[in-house]
Design an enzyme around this catalytic site. Structure first.
Site, PDB file in Angstrom:
ATOM      1  N   HIS A   1     -42.439 -36.765  20.969  1.00  0.00           N
ATOM      2  CA  HIS A   1     -42.300 -38.636  20.232  1.00  0.00           C
ATOM      3  C   HIS A   1     -41.808 -37.973  18.862  1.00  0.00           C
ATOM      4  O   HIS A   1     -40.296 -37.891  18.890  1.00  0.00           O
ATOM      5  CB  HIS A   1     -44.088 -39.156  20.433  1.00  0.00           C
ATOM      6  CG  HIS A   1     -43.637 -40.126  19.263  1.00  0.00           C
ATOM      7  ND1 HIS A   1     -44.104 -41.101  20.266  1.00  0.00           N
ATOM      8  CD2 HIS A   1     -43.018 -39.922  18.086  1.00  0.00           C
ATOM      9  CE1 HIS A   1     -43.897 -42.435  19.730  1.00  0.00           C
ATOM     10  NE2 HIS A   1     -43.370 -41.299  18.063  1.00  0.00           N
TER      11      HIS A   1
ATOM     12  N   HIS B   1     -38.767 -38.779  14.067  1.00  0.00           N
ATOM     13  CA  HIS B   1     -38.705 -38.513  15.944  1.00  0.00           C
ATOM     14  C   HIS B   1     -37.134 -37.866  15.548  1.00  0.00           C
ATOM     15  O   HIS B   1     -36.260 -37.703  15.815  1.00  0.00           O
ATOM     16  CB  HIS B   1     -38.415 -39.295  16.105  1.00  0.00           C
ATOM     17  CG  HIS B   1     -38.818 -40.467  16.394  1.00  0.00           C
ATOM     18  ND1 HIS B   1     -38.308 -41.694  17.042  1.00  0.00           N
ATOM     19  CD2 HIS B   1     -39.700 -41.103  16.994  1.00  0.00           C
ATOM     20  CE1 HIS B   1     -39.684 -42.833  17.006  1.00  0.00           C
ATOM     21  NE2 HIS B   1     -40.876 -42.005  17.080  1.00  0.00           N
TER      22      HIS B   1
ATOM     23  N   GLU C   1     -48.159 -47.795  14.164  1.00  0.00           N
ATOM     24  CA  GLU C   1     -49.369 -46.521  13.506  1.00  0.00           C
ATOM     25  C   GLU C   1     -49.956 -46.749  12.140  1.00  0.00           C
ATOM     26  O   GLU C   1     -50.233 -45.738  11.228  1.00  0.00           O
ATOM     27  CB  GLU C   1     -48.376 -45.324  13.397  1.00  0.00           C
ATOM     28  CG  GLU C   1     -46.756 -44.879  14.401  1.00  0.00           C
ATOM     29  CD  GLU C   1     -47.516 -45.089  15.731  1.00  0.00           C
ATOM     30  OE1 GLU C   1     -48.771 -45.149  16.004  1.00  0.00           O
ATOM     31  OE2 GLU C   1     -46.889 -44.494  16.977  1.00  0.00           O
TER      32      GLU C   1
ATOM     33  N   GLU D   1     -38.339 -19.009   5.156  1.00  0.00           N
ATOM     34  CA  GLU D   1     -39.141 -19.941   4.412  1.00  0.00           C
ATOM     35  C   GLU D   1     -40.220 -20.432   4.272  1.00  0.00           C
ATOM     36  O   GLU D   1     -41.300 -21.092   3.674  1.00  0.00           O
ATOM     37  CB  GLU D   1     -37.745 -21.141   3.813  1.00  0.00           C
ATOM     38  CG  GLU D   1     -37.052 -20.902   2.427  1.00  0.00           C
ATOM     39  CD  GLU D   1     -37.669 -20.334   1.194  1.00  0.00           C
ATOM     40  OE1 GLU D   1     -38.511 -20.544   0.948  1.00  0.00           O
ATOM     41  OE2 GLU D   1     -37.143 -19.680   0.303  1.00  0.00           O
TER      42      GLU D   1
ATOM     43  N   HIS E   1     -43.706 -40.348   9.252  1.00  0.00           N
ATOM     44  CA  HIS E   1     -42.871 -39.595  10.151  1.00  0.00           C
ATOM     45  C   HIS E   1     -41.429 -40.354  10.700  1.00  0.00           C
ATOM     46  O   HIS E   1     -41.432 -41.663  10.853  1.00  0.00           O
ATOM     47  CB  HIS E   1     -44.280 -40.916  11.994  1.00  0.00           C
ATOM     48  CG  HIS E   1     -44.165 -40.461  12.330  1.00  0.00           C
ATOM     49  ND1 HIS E   1     -43.607 -39.761  13.991  1.00  0.00           N
ATOM     50  CD2 HIS E   1     -43.671 -41.682  13.874  1.00  0.00           C
ATOM     51  CE1 HIS E   1     -44.054 -40.166  15.151  1.00  0.00           C
ATOM     52  NE2 HIS E   1     -43.700 -41.415  14.785  1.00  0.00           N
TER      53      HIS E   1
HETATM   54  O1  2HA Z   1     -42.492 -47.683  14.744  1.00  0.00           O
HETATM   55  O2  2HA Z   1     -42.009 -44.882  15.616  1.00  0.00           O
HETATM   56  O3  2HA Z   1     -44.347 -44.320  16.845  1.00  0.00           O
HETATM   57  C1  2HA Z   1     -41.771 -46.916  16.205  1.00  0.00           C
HETATM   58  C2  2HA Z   1     -42.743 -45.428  15.903  1.00  0.00           C
HETATM   59  C3  2HA Z   1     -44.216 -45.591  17.370  1.00  0.00           C
HETATM   60 ZN    ZN Z   2     -41.989 -42.820  16.800  1.00  0.00          ZN
END
Ligand code: 2HA
Ligand code: ZN
Length: 271
Positions: A210, A141, A116, A169, A139
């Site tokens: 995602h 999940h 990414e 909050e 980033h």
């Molecule tokens: O690194 O999360 O979005 C793997 C991921 C791709």
């Molecule tokens: Zn991801």
């Protein structure tokens, strides 16, 4: 004077953050990535390190030319960062023309930066335009945030408004709201551009079905944003749709934002 990179405070904090995110269940397998701009003044010795390998960058990174970035390895597992940081993390210097990145440390055994990288570098560029102290893009999940994207309208306004209502909050922590992207293919420059476009006005960008990106002036700030968004989404998922008897109403959100003197998105409320 050179110092042991693993002992550097930014590296210790990065390693600890990856472990925390893994233990929260947000970074299964190779899910998620982090990149962090390293303070050039404090860690100028990095500029004296030889370039071990070069990675070409397929998009324009000239706005971060010359900067040092600590990033997670493509395919690395957050679970393993604490066990072997030099394998799972790397330090890059973006070349002066913004067309390549030199590896100064880490990614032992032929590793590459995160898949990414476009979303990260483009988001750094966008956030630095808004905030000269910006430093971190993360980033992950986060489970309930992703779950919420299946059952909630995906406009920035509607999504932000619901998150604000889920606990008191939220409007204080992210008064600008959150950006939401529809499902797109991960790892592409297209999703990188779309993420950076949201990062012009938000520090959080949710990728439907995602995960979530968060940016901040420190790891604490970016991680804290993720925690707050995920907490709100968890409450939303727990209470179930249609079962709401009480909520934080728009005039109350207004009073709340005024009490904490935050500059919130007024057009996200119906007053
Ligand atoms: O690194 O999360 O979005 C793997 C991921 C791709
Ligand atoms: Zn991801």
């Amino acid at each position: 004077m050179a110092m042991d990179i693993l002992e550097a405070p930014f590296m210790q904090e990065l390693i600890r953050t990856c472990g925390s995110m893994y233990r929260l269940g947000w970074n299964e397998r190779n899910g998620g990535n982090i990149s962090m701009i390293i303070d050039e003044g404090e860690f100028a010795f990095l500029g004296n390190l030889p370039i071990l390998r070069n990675f070409s960058i397929s998009f324009d990174a000239k706005d971060v030319a010359g900067r040092f970035l600590a990033v997670t390895r493509g395919g690395s597992y957050f679970r393993n960062v604490e066990i072997d940081p030099a394998h799972n993390l790397g330090i890059l210097r973006i070349s002066d023309d913004g067309k390549s990145a030199g590896l100064l440390w880490g990614f032992t055994g032929e590793g590459q930066p995160t898949s990414e990288l476009s979303a990260h570098i483009r988001s750094h560029t966008a956030r630095l335009r808004q905030d000269p102290h910006h430093q971190v893009v993360t980033h992950c999940h986060a489970t309930n945030t992703v779950a919420m994207t299946y059952i909630h309208e995906l406009s920035d306004k509607a999504f932000s408004h619901t998150l604000w209502q889920m606990e008191s909050e939220c409007i204080v922590v992210f008064p600008e709201g959150v950006g939401v992207l529809p499902w797109m293919i991960q790892g592409s420059d297209e999703i990188g551009k779309a993420t950076a476009a949201k990062m012009e006005s938000y520090r959080v960008c949710i990728w439907a079905q995602h995960g979530v990106f968060a940016a901040g002036g420190s790891l604490d700030e970016a991680f804290g944003l993720l925690e707050t968004v995920e907490k709100a989404a968890t409450i939303y998922i727990k209470i179930g749709r249609g079962g709401i008897m009480n909520t934080i109403r728009d005039h109350e959100l207004k009073s709340l934002a005024e009490a904490f003197k935050v500059n919130y998105r007024k057009d996200f409320l119906s007053l």
